[in-house]
Design a protein around this motif. Structure first.
Motif, PDB file in Angstrom:
ATOM      1  N   GLU A 242       6.563   5.030  -0.959  1.00 31.74           N
ATOM      2  CA  GLU A 242       6.088   4.096  -1.978  1.00 31.74           C
ATOM      3  C   GLU A 242       6.535   2.670  -1.660  1.00 31.74           C
ATOM      4  O   GLU A 242       5.777   1.715  -1.843  1.00 31.74           O
ATOM      5  N   ALA A 245       4.373   1.144   0.949  1.00 32.95           N
ATOM      6  CA  ALA A 245       2.994   0.919   0.506  1.00 32.95           C
ATOM      7  C   ALA A 245       2.920  -0.016  -0.696  1.00 32.95           C
ATOM      8  O   ALA A 245       1.835  -0.262  -1.232  1.00 32.95           O
ATOM      9  N   HIS A 246       4.045  -0.560  -1.114  1.00 30.39           N
ATOM     10  CA  HIS A 246       4.096  -1.377  -2.333  1.00 30.39           C
ATOM     11  C   HIS A 246       3.098  -2.519  -2.300  1.00 30.39           C
ATOM     12  O   HIS A 246       2.411  -2.792  -3.302  1.00 30.39           O
ATOM     13  N   HIS A 247       2.992  -3.210  -1.169  1.00 37.20           N
ATOM     14  CA  HIS A 247       2.100  -4.379  -1.090  1.00 37.20           C
ATOM     15  C   HIS A 247       0.631  -3.994  -1.255  1.00 37.20           C
ATOM     16  O   HIS A 247      -0.190  -4.829  -1.630  1.00 37.20           O
ATOM     17  N   LYS A 248       0.311  -2.729  -1.010  1.00 37.03           N
ATOM     18  CA  LYS A 248      -1.075  -2.277  -1.115  1.00 37.03           C
ATOM     19  C   LYS A 248      -1.446  -1.898  -2.549  1.00 37.03           C
ATOM     20  O   LYS A 248      -2.625  -1.942  -2.908  1.00 37.03           O
ATOM     21  N   VAL A 249      -0.449  -1.511  -3.338  1.00 39.93           N
ATOM     22  CA  VAL A 249      -0.734  -0.997  -4.682  1.00 39.93           C
ATOM     23  C   VAL A 249      -0.183  -1.900  -5.783  1.00 39.93           C
ATOM     24  O   VAL A 249      -0.283  -1.556  -6.958  1.00 39.93           O
ATOM     25  N   ARG A 250       0.374  -3.050  -5.416  1.00 36.61           N
ATOM     26  CA  ARG A 250       1.015  -3.905  -6.420  1.00 36.61           C
ATOM     27  C   ARG A 250       0.058  -4.278  -7.542  1.00 36.61           C
ATOM     28  O   ARG A 250       0.456  -4.360  -8.715  1.00 36.61           O
ATOM     29  N   SER A 251      -1.201  -4.487  -7.223  1.00 35.10           N
ATOM     30  CA  SER A 251      -2.165  -4.897  -8.248  1.00 35.10           C
ATOM     31  C   SER A 251      -2.421  -3.806  -9.280  1.00 35.10           C
ATOM     32  O   SER A 251      -2.948  -4.077 -10.361  1.00 35.10           O
ATOM     33  N   LEU A 252      -2.045  -2.557  -8.962  1.00 33.97           N
ATOM     34  CA  LEU A 252      -2.258  -1.452  -9.889  1.00 33.97           C
ATOM     35  C   LEU A 252      -1.121  -1.300 -10.884  1.00 33.97           C
ATOM     36  O   LEU A 252      -1.239  -0.551 -11.854  1.00 33.97           O
ATOM     37  N   LEU A 253      -0.015  -1.991 -10.643  1.00 34.94           N
ATOM     38  CA  LEU A 253       1.167  -1.834 -11.482  1.00 34.94           C
ATOM     39  C   LEU A 253       1.140  -2.850 -12.616  1.00 34.94           C
ATOM     40  O   LEU A 253       0.841  -4.023 -12.410  1.00 34.94           O
TER      41      LEU A 253
END
Length: 269
Positions: A242, A245-253
């Motif tokens: 996680e 991959a944080h930079h890829k999913v940050r917009s989902l948080l």
């Protein structure tokens, strides 16, 4: 490219697992046990667009700052017993047998010198060579990262699997000679004896100490921990994927930015 800080301590068994997974991801090595590749604890992170910054720290100082008195595995015997059982199991699945079922009698060891040497190497081959001489080295940064990952893993391996005292300069000199001094990083690296001398200079002592203070400023409380460019934090080897991959999913948080402050830069010499 995103950057993720890998905060680790050589006394931490779970840091050892993360170090192995990162080493394999950086060097392209695969798990010799293909049956275990799909397990979350055995998966390797995708580092194609992530830069890993190795940040060795001294856990006792971190524990003191966060109100903890000692290693949880020492303070709670049942937790310590499970921790070694769990790490033994995970490393076996990763094709790395030999982790002890219970702590060695010298655990936790004195990790200060090993931490200083890892911190020094983490600044890059040019940093080490600048400490050692007044030359202008031209390091191969990618290979330098692989050499760093290899050295960190080998220290863990010597400690936990080999049962060696990583507080001994002789042990660390040998590991440095084998995995760093002979490596192709575009510059001639100092030998192990000289590396130990450099690790005991004030600039390295202060750099390693400041690195631990930076971890405290980031509100970290254990190792391994991972911090991201935007100040978020992931704790534990089980959050390695996680974190990468944080930079890829940050917009989902929907959490606000910044669990912790951004990490302090390394000192310049």
């Amino acid at each position: 490219m995103a950057s993720v800080n890998f905060w680790f301590e050589f006394a931490s068994p779970y840091s050892m697992i993360s170090a192995l997974r990162l080493l394999r991801a950086l060097t392209g090595r695969i798990n010799p046990n293909p049956e275990a590749e799909g397990l979350p604890s055995c998966q390797l992170p995708d580092l194609s667009d992530v830069s890993i910054v190795y940040r060795p720290i001294l856990l006792p100082a971190l524990f003191a700052a966060s109100g903890q008195t000692m290693l949880p595995g020492v303070q709670v015997p049942a937790k310590g017993k499970y921790m070694f059982h769990d790490v033994h199991r995970t490393l076996s699945l990763l094709g790395c047998p030999g982790f002890p079922a219970r702590p060695h009698t010298n655990w936790p060891p004195n990790t200060v010198l090993a931490g200083r040497m890892a911190w020094m190497l983490a600044q890059g081959p040019s940093y080490v060579c600048a400490l050692n001489s007044s030359g202008e080295p031209s390091p191969k940064l990618e290979q330098g990262a692989q050499v760093l990952a290899e050295f960190v893993w080998r220290v863990f391996e010597a400690e936990f699997i080999g049962g060696e005292d990583i507080g001994s300069p002789r042990v660390l000199e040998r590991l440095w000679n084998v995995y760093v001094a002979k490596a192709d990083v575009g510059s001639e690296m100092p030998n192990g004896e000289r590396a130990v001398e450099l690790a005991n200079t004030s600039v390295v002592k202060n750099g390693y100490k400041d690195n631990t203070q930076a971890a405290i400023a980031c509100k970290l409380f254990g190792a391994p921990s991972f911090t991201t460019d935007d100040g978020d934090m992931y704790w534990g080897n089980d959050h390695l994927l996680e974190a990468m991959a944080h930079h890829k999913v940050r917009s989902l948080l929907d959490q606000p930015l910044g669990y912790c402050t951004k990490s302090a830069p390394s000192p310049k010499i």
